[in-house]
Structure formats: structure tokens, C-alpha cells
Design a protein around this motif. Structure first.
Motif, short mmCIF file in Angstrom:
data_model
loop_
_atom_site.label_atom_id
_atom_site.label_comp_id
_atom_site.label_asym_id
_atom_site.label_seq_id
_atom_site.Cartn_x
_atom_site.Cartn_y
_atom_site.Cartn_z
N TYR A 1 0.85 -1.20 0.00
CA TYR A 1 0.00 0.00 0.00
C TYR A 1 0.89 1.24 0.00
CZ TYR A 1 -4.15 -2.85 0.69
OH TYR A 1 -5.17 -3.75 0.52
N SER B 1 -6.33 -11.38 12.07
CA SER B 1 -6.71 -10.09 11.49
C SER B 1 -5.48 -9.36 10.94
CB SER B 1 -7.38 -9.26 12.58
OG SER B 1 -7.79 -8.04 12.02
N GLY B 2 -5.64 -8.81 9.73
CA GLY B 2 -4.58 -7.99 9.18
C GLY B 2 -3.46 -8.75 8.47
N CYS B 3 -3.65 -10.05 8.24
CA CYS B 3 -2.57 -10.84 7.63
C CYS B 3 -2.62 -10.82 6.11
CB CYS B 3 -2.61 -12.27 8.14
SG CYS B 3 -4.10 -13.14 7.63
N GLY B 4 -3.64 -10.19 5.52
CA GLY B 4 -3.64 -10.02 4.08
C GLY B 4 -4.65 -10.88 3.32
N LYS B 5 -5.58 -11.50 4.03
CA LYS B 5 -6.55 -12.38 3.37
C LYS B 5 -7.46 -11.60 2.43
CE LYS B 5 -8.46 -13.51 7.31
NZ LYS B 5 -7.76 -12.74 8.33
N THR B 6 -8.04 -10.53 2.94
CA THR B 6 -8.99 -9.76 2.14
C THR B 6 -8.28 -9.12 0.95
OG1 THR B 6 -10.39 -9.40 4.04
CG2 THR B 6 -10.65 -7.87 2.21
N THR B 7 -7.08 -8.63 1.20
CA THR B 7 -6.30 -8.04 0.10
C THR B 7 -6.11 -9.09 -1.01
OG1 THR B 7 -5.16 -6.57 1.63
CG2 THR B 7 -4.11 -6.94 -0.52
N ALA C 1 1.00 -5.80 2.42
CA ALA C 1 -0.14 -6.62 2.86
C ALA C 1 0.03 -8.06 2.40
CB ALA C 1 -1.44 -6.04 2.33
#
Ligand SMILES: Nc1ncnc2c1ncn2[C@@H]1O[C@H](COP(=O)(O)OP(=O)(O)OP(=O)(O)O)[C@@H](O)[C@H]1O
Length: 384
Positions: free
Chosen positions: A11, A37-43, A17
Motif C-alpha cells: 500500500y 486479522s490484518g494478515c492479508g486475506k482480504t487483500t 499486505a
């Protein structure tokens, strides 16, 4: 098919990410992405429908480099289900479900017919629920509409971001079951994000366990639970992974014990004599075809008549191939020391707590050694 080739997403503020990610989801396969949370799954997921663009690397959907596909066209070929379902509040459930077919220019009648079919598929009667507005549905029903809408244009690929996250645990388990049944029928290529290892194990053909921006292990649920690749994965799947394995290990005929058996038409006195000699206290009652009729206590046989007259209905049973967890659940529910295992109506044997434990050990050992479960010799099961 979805393929990531050395994909990195950084980013603008410098956060990496996703870091040099390579993996593939085969056609018709369901892969769960799980991690904190925040490990890059959604990205990861949002790069597949180009809601986020990678900094470097390439992503292929059905062998097409998606960087060359118009994003809007791409998205119409990829179903997308998100936790905050995002239904249009002023449109009926039927029209919500028909959204993508309509965008694709289908005739209204065809789009609506398809929407009705999909609502049916996700367990919502289109006559009852089609005319309603989203606010007139429960959370679980809205979630189902979200799934129906994502499937409406029959996209080969489905992205699901915490699709069952917003409902209570009981409804959640129901939705997961329904989804698995549906997936068995439609066989989409699915990437599903969850932070819940339980859900990842239950739904995934394979699981990608994420560390920070990287995949730590990409394997079957059995292998991830049985042989975590790194201490991080072992920590993430948790100390109770033996318990979780109950959900992914199926009951096999070899796991069963053969209890004392009486036949339904057998005279009770004769059965009592025979079973008494075996020192049995109860017996499973079978009919002439070997189908389960019920069970009977040996003391009860003194009443005379036939065994069938005295038999009780057997409620503690599970089908062969069911997960050990289901058998364990039935044992607890009926406070039973064993459960009967059936193939259709045919009685195969009973599963006892000791056998359940053996089956679990065997499945852990098998995955740890990288061989199929059925190939492990029975006497190699250790009590470690
Ligand atoms: N637009 C952005 N700008 C900067 N950093 C971002 C942006 N979006 C996400 N990130 C960061 O990238 C990392 C990965 O985020 P991502 O949303 O992919 O994680 P996640 O695994 O899906 O988490 P969660 O389970 O909480 O949704 C996080 O550290 C997040 O803070």
C-alpha cells in the motif's frame, strides 16, 4: 481456476499486505484462506476481482491474465459474497438476486426465473421470500440471499469474504452445511476468507494458513491439523487440534466393533440363552436382511415372545462416512456408550469411545506420514 504468481501488494503508506504469493485453486476446488486479522486475506481476495491492484506479480482466472481483462467485465464473471451482504434495501429479494443477470442484459422474465431457481437452491421458497424486502429477513436468510445473488449469473469463480460471519453459531453451522451441499452440486472454484480455523477446516478442500502477508501452509485440512508445517501454524490451529480433527475424520467400517446380535423373529428365550452364554447384557436387533431394527436388554428377553416384540427403537446411530464428531455428538446426546453405524438401513457395527479414539489416532498418524488413511496398518496405532 485461480492462480497467483509471485503476487505482492504494497500500500502507498509502505504496508506490505501480501508478499510474493504463489498458489493455485483448481477448478471446482474450495480453498479457504485463514489467518489472524490484518494478515492479508482480504487483500488477496480483492485482487482477484481487481477491487485492489497488485504492486507486482500476475493473477490468472481460467488461464487468463486478469490484468488484461476489463474489471467490470471480470467482476460479472466472478461471484462475490461479503459479510455485510450489501443487498439493495429498496429492491425485493427476487430483484436483488436477479441483479447480475439484469446487468448482463438478460430479459427480465429470464433473470427473474433464474433468481427464483437460485433462491430455491439456497433454501428460500421464492414465493414466500421473493417479494419481501431485505429488512423483512433474518440475518441468516439475508446471508443466503447474498449467496444466491452471487451465483445468479452462474459464474465459474466465487469469492467469499467471511460469508457466514454475521450470524450466530447455530445458524452459521446450518449455512455452512447448506453451502457444502450446494457446492457439491454446482462445483464452483471458490476462494473463501475466514478468521475461524474451525470454519476453514470444515469447508475447505484445502486451506491456506496465512502468517503476515505470506502463506505458511497450503494443504488439506487433515494435513494442516495432523502435521502443521511450522510452529506458527501449530499455534494457530491450536492445542485442541485433536478435537478439530473429529470434524475431518470419517468413520470407516474398519473402525467398528461387532456387538452381540439378535434377530427380530428369533424366539426371545432362545436369544436369551445364546446371549447369556456370551455374557452379553444387551444386543443389537437386526431383521433378516441385516437392517437395523433396534436393540434389546438381555434381562428383558425373559418376557417371552419374539425378540422383535421386545426391541426398542435405536436412536443413537450415524451413517458410515459421517465425521467422528457427529458420532461423538450422538454419544453425548443419548448418553450412550456406543453408536450404531449404518450404510443406508444396513447395520455395519458400533463405534465405541475406545474405537473413536483409535480412529482419531490413526488419522493423525496417517497425515503425519503422508499416506492415505486406509493404508495405515491397524496395529501401528500408538497411544501417544
Ligand atoms: N488501503 C490500505 N492502506 C494501507 N494499508 C492497508 C490498506 N488496506 C489494508 N491495509 C493493511 O494491509 C494489511 C492486510 O489487510 P487485509 O485487510 O488484507 O487483512 P485481513 O487478513 O483480511 O484482515 P481482517 O481479517 O481483519 O479483515 C493490514 O495490515 C492492513 O492494515
Amino acid at each position: 481456476m485461480i492462480r497467483f504468481e509471485q503476487v505482492t501488494k504494497r500500500y502507498p503508506d509502505g504496508t506490505t499486505a501480501v508478499d510474493d504469493l504463489s498458489f493455485e485453486v483448481s477448478e471446482g476446488e474450495l480453498v479457504t484462506l485463514v489467518g489472524p486479522s490484518g494478515c492479508g486475506k482480504t487483500t488477496t481476495m480483492m485482487m482477484v476481482n481487481r477491487l485492489i491492484e497488485p504492486t507486482s506479480g500476475r493473477i490468472f482466472v481460467n488461464d487468463e491474465d486478469i490484468a488484461r481483462v476489463d474489471p467490470v467485465r471480470l467482476r460479472r464473471r466472478i461471484g462475490y459474497v461479503i459479510q455485510q451482504v450489501g443487498l439493495f434495501p429498496h429492491r425485493t429479494v427476487l430483484d436483488n438476486t436477479a441483479t447480475v443477470p439484469s446487468l448482463l442484459g438478460w430479459k427480465r422474465a429470464r433473470a427473474r426465473a433464474r433468481a427464483a431457481e437460485l433462491l430455491d437452491l439456497v433454501g428460500l421458497d421464492p414465493k414466500t421470500y421473493g417479494p419481501r424486502y431485505p429488512e423483512q429477513l433474518s440475518g441468516g436468510q439475508r446471508q443466503r440471499v447474498g449467496v444466491a445473488r452471487a451465483l445468479a449469473a452462474d459464474p465459474p469463480v466465487l469469492l467469499m469474504d467471511e460469508p457466514f460471519g454475521a450470524v450466530d453459531p447455530v445458524v452459521r453451522e446450518q449455512l455452512q452445511d447448506e453451502f457444502l451441499r450446494m457446492q457439491a452440486a454446482v462445483r464452483k472454484t471458490v476462494l473463501l476468507v475466514t478468521h475461524d480455523i474451525e470454519e476453514a477446516v470444515r469447508l475447505g478442500d484445502r486451506i491456506a494458513v496465512y502468517g503476515q502477508g505470506r502463506i505458511e501452509q497450503f494443504d488439506t485440512p487433515g494435513a494442516v491439523l495432523g502435521a502443521p508445517a511450522t510452529p506458527y501454524v501449530a499455534g494457530f490451529v491450536g492445542a485442541d487440534r485433536g478435537l478439530k480433527r473429529l470434524s475431518v475424520t470419517e468413520i470407516e467400517p474398519d473402525d467398528l466393533e461387532q456387538p452381540p446380535v439378535a434377530r427380530v423373529h428369533e424366539p426371545a428365550g432362545r436369544a436369551a440363552e445364546r446371549l447369556g452364554a456370551e455374557r452379553a447384557r444387551w444386543a443389537v436387533v437386526l431383521d433378516a436382511q441385516g437392517d437395523l431394527h433396534g436393540w434389546v436388554g438381555i434381562d428383558e428377553l425373559a418376557a417371552g415372545g419374539t425378540v422383535g416384540d421386545l426391541a426398542h427403537r435405536m436412536t443413537a446411530w450415524v451413517p458410515v462416512g459421517a465425521p467422528l464428531k457427529q458420532a461423538f455428538g450422538v454419544m453425548l446426546q443419548y448418553d450412550a456408550g456406543w453408536v450404531a453405524v449404518l450404510d443406508g438401513a444396513r447395520f455395519l457395527g458400533v463405534l465405541t469411545p475406545a474405537k473413536l479414539h483409535e480412529a482419531l489416532r490413526r488419522s493423525v498418524d496417517a497425515d503425519a506420514r503422508g499416506v492415505a488413511r486406509g493404508q495405515v496398518p491397524f496395529d501401528s496405532v500408538s497411544d501417544a
